[in-house]
Design an enzyme around this catalytic site. Structure first.
Site, PDB file in Angstrom:
ATOM      1  N   ASN B 150       0.808  -1.226   0.000  1.00  0.00           N
ATOM      2  CA  ASN B 150       0.000   0.000   0.000  1.00  0.00           C
ATOM      3  C   ASN B 150       0.837   1.270   0.000  1.00  0.00           C
ATOM      4  OD1 ASN B 150       0.486  -1.303   2.566  1.00  0.00           O
ATOM      5  ND2 ASN B 150      -0.547   0.420   3.528  1.00  0.00           N
ATOM      6  N   GLN B 178      -4.922  -3.728  -2.307  1.00  0.00           N
ATOM      7  CA  GLN B 178      -4.399  -2.667  -3.186  1.00  0.00           C
ATOM      8  C   GLN B 178      -4.292  -3.116  -4.638  1.00  0.00           C
ATOM      9  OE1 GLN B 178      -4.071   0.370  -2.418  1.00  0.00           O
ATOM     10  NE2 GLN B 178      -4.045   0.328  -0.180  1.00  0.00           N
ATOM     11  N   SER B 198     -11.169  -5.174  -0.783  1.00  0.00           N
ATOM     12  CA  SER B 198     -11.917  -4.172  -0.021  1.00  0.00           C
ATOM     13  C   SER B 198     -12.679  -3.265  -0.976  1.00  0.00           C
ATOM     14  CB  SER B 198     -10.935  -3.358   0.823  1.00  0.00           C
ATOM     15  OG  SER B 198     -11.583  -2.218   1.338  1.00  0.00           O
ATOM     16  N   GLY B 199     -13.880  -2.880  -0.570  1.00  0.00           N
ATOM     17  CA  GLY B 199     -14.724  -2.066  -1.445  1.00  0.00           C
ATOM     18  C   GLY B 199     -14.229  -0.642  -1.612  1.00  0.00           C
ATOM     19  N   HIS B 200     -13.867   0.001  -0.487  1.00  0.00           N
ATOM     20  CA  HIS B 200     -13.626   1.447  -0.566  1.00  0.00           C
ATOM     21  C   HIS B 200     -12.318   1.803  -1.249  1.00  0.00           C
ATOM     22  CE1 HIS B 200     -10.694   2.392   2.771  1.00  0.00           C
ATOM     23  NE2 HIS B 200     -10.951   1.139   3.010  1.00  0.00           N
ATOM     24  N   THR B 236     -26.210  -9.663   9.657  1.00  0.00           N
ATOM     25  CA  THR B 236     -27.091  -9.243   8.563  1.00  0.00           C
ATOM     26  C   THR B 236     -26.289  -8.551   7.474  1.00  0.00           C
ATOM     27  OG1 THR B 236     -28.912  -9.016  10.108  1.00  0.00           O
ATOM     28  CG2 THR B 236     -29.118  -7.838   8.018  1.00  0.00           C
ATOM     29  N   CYS B 323       5.511  11.790  12.274  1.00  0.00           N
ATOM     30  CA  CYS B 323       4.445  12.671  12.742  1.00  0.00           C
ATOM     31  C   CYS B 323       3.108  12.349  12.110  1.00  0.00           C
ATOM     32  CB  CYS B 323       4.800  14.123  12.459  1.00  0.00           C
ATOM     33  SG  CYS B 323       5.984  14.748  13.638  1.00  0.00           S
TER      34      CYS B 323
END
Lengths: 277, 383
Positions: B150, B178, B198-200, B236, B323
């Site tokens: 990623n 990815q 993954s969908g998003h 569900t 950071c």
């Protein structure tokens, strides 16, 4: 995403007093690239009056490191060296309208650079290099620094020390050490901050909590090192345990008992003592 | 101010078509697919239609797809299933550059008394095949190696890794979160037993993912409860999310063929920044990486400062600096590659999508170099 104040954003986007002073009277340099932030402070000083005529800086670091450096130069310009030394990291943070807790170390870096610069001017050893024991190897933080920052900012937890000095934020190996320093510091320091009174536990609650902490927190760690623990008895605040497997007869057993005690004091009650059977 | 979104490995915009497809299931079609009445029960068909589309993206069979809530759940479920179905085996193998969903799960297993081996990568982020084959033993329950990284976009040789696992009879899972939708992924050709997506990350909304489990591979459910997903994942169904995921996979399958145009924009950005900024370096194996990703270090300055200065112009990217990592330590991926600290703290990841335009790339090429120069002037190491 950090919640920075408008003042931090302003000083980050438009920092004041950036750069070097040629033939500066004093230079203070703290931090390193490996640590993720560094600050080089330049002062020009009136020899007669000891007053700071000009202050400039160069910073390698994040937004709050740059803003803290800029704020520091603003705070000390025009002050005498003795007046400047009264500027604490809290003053820097306050002049910025506050910093996120995790970023307080940026204000501490400002204060350290100031001390280093003034020590440089006066021909003294900078406080950070006085040979005090290095507690955090990852970020090169000494015991003196931890004690000083804890006192100045009234810090009582290991997490706060990490936020303010970065100590313990790398491999985490020194976290128990920092805990010891804090216990020692606030045990001898008369001005210890009033800790919030823990709710009094009933005996049954206390026993249940001790069992739970041993089962869920302590036992898995010992088992990971091939050891094991058995809760033998609880008598008031006295906890009697049996060390088993690799722990039994291990020359580190004393240390193990101490760390179990520290753990139970933190999570159950500060008056607990642990004995190995 | 227009947002220029170059952080698509973090998350992506929801495709308008996917949003359109899901809306009826948030409005009128709110039933439960498990219900006996037609109003709810008929939604079963929409879930199955979406399953077929997700399967098509990776050339799987629909009944090899289990819907989950996210990539992390898919990863956790896969590794845990490997452990659960091989109870006499106590060893897991993964890499040092894995996503935290696998990395921290393996560490967690390590604390529970399992043995976890983390395979090293070289300076270009390439998988150490020799170390890997040497670490496999009769005690190994599962191997989990990501398809593409990623942070750097470096693609791992999952075909070879899978072949080794198959020869040794060891279960193999790959986190393709990815890779899927960005490069062709075909489970009929890849010897993988399980694969997370993954969908998003591919223009569906957050909250939906999938785990591919090859037919014939034993699977132990991770979330236990009702009979949904044929008893392999209780809870569900997220019907609206699943429908959008199906649509997004359909779009992604068509988009994979156009990866070259994304790569062209990425290369344009990379080439220009390397030419216009002082002492930059690209992190990772440029010969073998995702078409949408570039990870560039700007030495002697710090990543958060770069991101926040870009933020003033609406430009979104990520950094591996301490950071921005949420801890005080910089990126575990770049550290595993042995990138020097001077470069690690100033690393910026740009990840494009099919929606990225040439105008946006040109704007970044115009905005970023002065920011880098200004921050270097601020830095004590800048000259």
């Amino acid at each position: 995403m950090w919640e920075y104040t408008d003042k931090v954003k302003d000083l980050f986007l438009n920092p004041r007093n950036v750069g070097e002073i040629e033939n500066a009277d004093a230079v203070g340099e703290v931090g390193s690239i490996a640590c993720g932030d560094a600050l080089k402070l330049f002062l020009s000083i009136d020899k007669e009056t000891g007053r700071i005529l000009d202050a400039k800086f160069q910073t390698f670091g994040c937004a709050s490191a740059i803003a803290s450096s800029s704020a520091l130069t603003e705070l000390i310009k025009g002050k005498t060296l003795d007046e400047a030394l009264t500027v604490t990291n809290r003053d820097i943070a306050e002049s910025l309208g506050g910093l996120p807790r995790e970023k307080m170390h940026c204000s501490v870096m400002g204060r350290e650079a100031l001390e280093a610069a003034i020590a440089n001017y006066r021909g003294e050893t900078p406080p950070a290099e006085t040979g005090s024991r290095v507690v955090c190897q990852c970020f090169d933080v000494t015991e003196d620094t931890i004690r000083k920052v804890a006192l100045e900012n009234r810090l009582t937890t290991v997490e706060e020390i990490t936020n303010f000095t970065k100590a313990g934020g790398g491999c985490g190996g020194c976290l128990p050490d920092i805990g010891e320093i804090l216990r020692d510091l606030w045990a001898t320091e008369p001005a210890a901050p009033a800790e919030p009174k823990p709710k009094k536990l009933t005996n049954l609650q206390k026993i249940a909590l001790i069992q739970e902490v041993i089962e869920t927190e302590i036992r898995p760690r010992l088992q990971a090192d091939g050891g094991d623990i058995e809760l033998v008895d609880i008598d008031g605040s006295r906890v009697i345990v049996g060390l088993r497997a690799m722990c039994a007869g291990c020359h580190m057993a004393g240390l193990t008992v101490e760390s179990i005690q520290a753990h139970l004091r933190e999570l159950v009650s500060p008056d607990i003592t642990v004995e190995a059977q | 101010m227009n947002t220029i979104y170059l952080d698509n490995n973090a998350t992506t915009r929801v495709a308008p078509e996917a949003l359109e497809a899901m809306l009826p299931f948030l409005r009128e079609n709110y039933g439960n697919p498990s219900s006996m009445h037609t109003f709810g029960g008929c939604l079963h068909r929409d879930v199955e239609a979406a399953r077929a589309k997700v399967a098509t993206l990776i050339n799987a069979e629909p009944d090899e797809i289990i819907f989950t809530s996210c990539g992390t759940e898919s990863d956790n479920a896969a590794v845990m299933s490997g452990i659960e179905t091989h109870q006499h085996k106590r060893h897991v193998i993964t890499t040092r550059v894995e996503h935290p969903a696998v990395l921290n799960f393996a560490r967690h297993l390590g604390r529970k008394g399992y043995r976890a081996t983390f395979i090293q990568v070289d300076a270009l982020g390439r998988f150490d095949m020799d170390a890997f084959t040497g670490s496999l033993d009769d005690d190994t329950a599962i191997v989990s190696v990501m398809h593409a990284n990623n942070e750097t976009g470096v693609i791992f040789p999952v075909e070879t890794i899978g072949a080794v696992c198959r020869e040794r009879g060891v279960l193999f899972h790959t986190d393709a979160v990815q890779a899927a939708g960005k490069i062709p992924v075909d489970v009929k050709k890849l010897p993988v037993d399980m694969m997370s997506i993954s969908g998003h990350k591919i223009h569906a909304p957050k909250g939906v993912g999938a785990l591919y489990v090859r037919k014939g591979v034993r699977f132990a459910p991770y979330i236990i409860g009702g009979h949904q997903e044929r008893g392999r994942r209780a809870g569900t169904e997220n019907v609206a999310g699943i429908v959008a995921f199906g649509k997004a996979c359909e779009l992604a399958a068509a988009h994979v063929g156009k990866a070259a145009s994304v790569a062209r924009l990425r290369d344009r950005l990379e080439t220009a920044l390397l030419a216009k900024c002082p002492s930059p370096r690209v992190n990772g194996d440029t010969a073998n990486r995702l078409p949408n990703t570039t990870n560039i270090s700007f030495e002697y300055i710090e990543g958060e400062a770069i991101l926040l200065r870009m933020n003033e112009f609406g430009i979104c990217a990520s950094s591996g600096s301490a950071c921005t990592s949420g801890s005080l330590e910089p990126s575990h991926v770049l550290r595993a590659m042995g990138i020097p600290f001077t470069a690690i703290h100033g690393s910026v990841r740009f990840s494009l999508s099919g929606y990225t335009t040439e105008e946006e790339i040109d704007r970044v090429i115009e905005i970023l170099p002065p920011i880098i120069r200004q921050l270097r002037e601020l830095s004590p190491y800048g000259r």
